[in-house]
Design a protein around this motif. Sequence first.
Motif, PDB file in Angstrom:
ATOM      1  N   ASN A 168       0.869  -1.232   0.032  1.00  0.00           N
ATOM      2  CA  ASN A 168       0.106  -0.080   0.083  1.00  0.00           C
ATOM      3  C   ASN A 168       0.623   1.239  -0.091  1.00  0.00           C
ATOM      4  O   ASN A 168       1.933   1.403   0.745  1.00  0.00           O
ATOM      5  N   TYR A 199      -8.920   3.312   3.690  1.00  0.00           N
ATOM      6  CA  TYR A 199      -8.919   2.700   2.486  1.00  0.00           C
ATOM      7  C   TYR A 199      -8.732   1.178   2.358  1.00  0.00           C
ATOM      8  O   TYR A 199      -9.336   0.496   1.362  1.00  0.00           O
ATOM      9  N   THR A 205     -12.022  -0.718   1.838  1.00  0.00           N
ATOM     10  CA  THR A 205     -13.187  -0.611   0.795  1.00  0.00           C
ATOM     11  C   THR A 205     -13.155  -1.829   0.029  1.00  0.00           C
ATOM     12  O   THR A 205     -12.359  -2.730   0.105  1.00  0.00           O
ATOM     13  N   VAL A 225      -3.273   5.073  -2.392  1.00  0.00           N
ATOM     14  CA  VAL A 225      -4.638   5.816  -1.714  1.00  0.00           C
ATOM     15  C   VAL A 225      -4.162   7.479  -2.012  1.00  0.00           C
ATOM     16  O   VAL A 225      -2.836   7.869  -1.852  1.00  0.00           O
ATOM     17  N   GLU A 251     -13.629   3.416  -4.070  1.00  0.00           N
ATOM     18  CA  GLU A 251     -14.144   4.465  -3.125  1.00  0.00           C
ATOM     19  C   GLU A 251     -13.103   5.176  -2.695  1.00  0.00           C
ATOM     20  O   GLU A 251     -11.774   4.872  -2.594  1.00  0.00           O
ATOM     21  N   HIS A 252     -13.523   6.569  -2.642  1.00  0.00           N
ATOM     22  CA  HIS A 252     -12.364   7.456  -1.978  1.00  0.00           C
ATOM     23  C   HIS A 252     -11.247   7.814  -2.777  1.00  0.00           C
ATOM     24  O   HIS A 252     -10.190   8.386  -2.709  1.00  0.00           O
ATOM     25  N   THR A 267      -9.274   5.512  -4.392  1.00  0.00           N
ATOM     26  CA  THR A 267      -8.350   4.364  -4.128  1.00  0.00           C
ATOM     27  C   THR A 267      -8.283   3.521  -5.554  1.00  0.00           C
ATOM     28  O   THR A 267      -8.941   3.308  -6.426  1.00  0.00           O
TER      29      THR A 267
END
Length: 199
Positions: free
Chosen positions: A14, A36, A39, A158, A187-188, A190
């Motif tokens: 990540n 994140y 998700t 992210v 989502e968001h 990512t």
Amino acid sequence: MTGHADRRVIANMNLSLDGRYCGPGGPQDHAWVVPYAVTDVARDHLTDLWRTATTALMGRVNAEGFLGYWPPVAHDETADPRDRGFAAWLAETEKVVLSRTLDASPWEGARIENAPAAEVVDELKAQEGGDILVPCSASLIRPLLAADRVDRLALMIVPEFIGGGPRLFEDGLPAEKWTLASHAAGEHGTVTLVYDRLR
């Protein structure tokens, strides 16, 4: 089980948008990634990685985090089924932890190796089994990249600058070509990216 010639080393990490794998607070500074990691795109990404793997290869710090958190999740009926699946896989699969300081494993089903990451990978690839997953252990992924031992590089990016902390990719890595195997956005903001090494 697949033959050893088919074993891939899959490195999963990540990263923040500014390329960090942990924050300025050190190896435990991962609060920025937590929103994140839960998700759908993150859970699906990890599920795709462990389903083909029969070995988890970790550094000591990473093992302390993973093996301290995940085992109870396998039996948590309120947990997301994908999280329970990963937890069960981690409990049951072969676990190899690289450490220069541990003499014996504090985790059930894990063995300790005190050797360079590339040597351990070469030994594992000489054995039969599925893929070898390196889940978020930068201390292993960096030397494996430098030694050209990574076959698949899986990243979750992210959308945050965290402004400090170490970066995964440093100057001096060998020149290599990779091809995009899959990608997804979630989502968001990512994004997950999976690259295969062209050899």
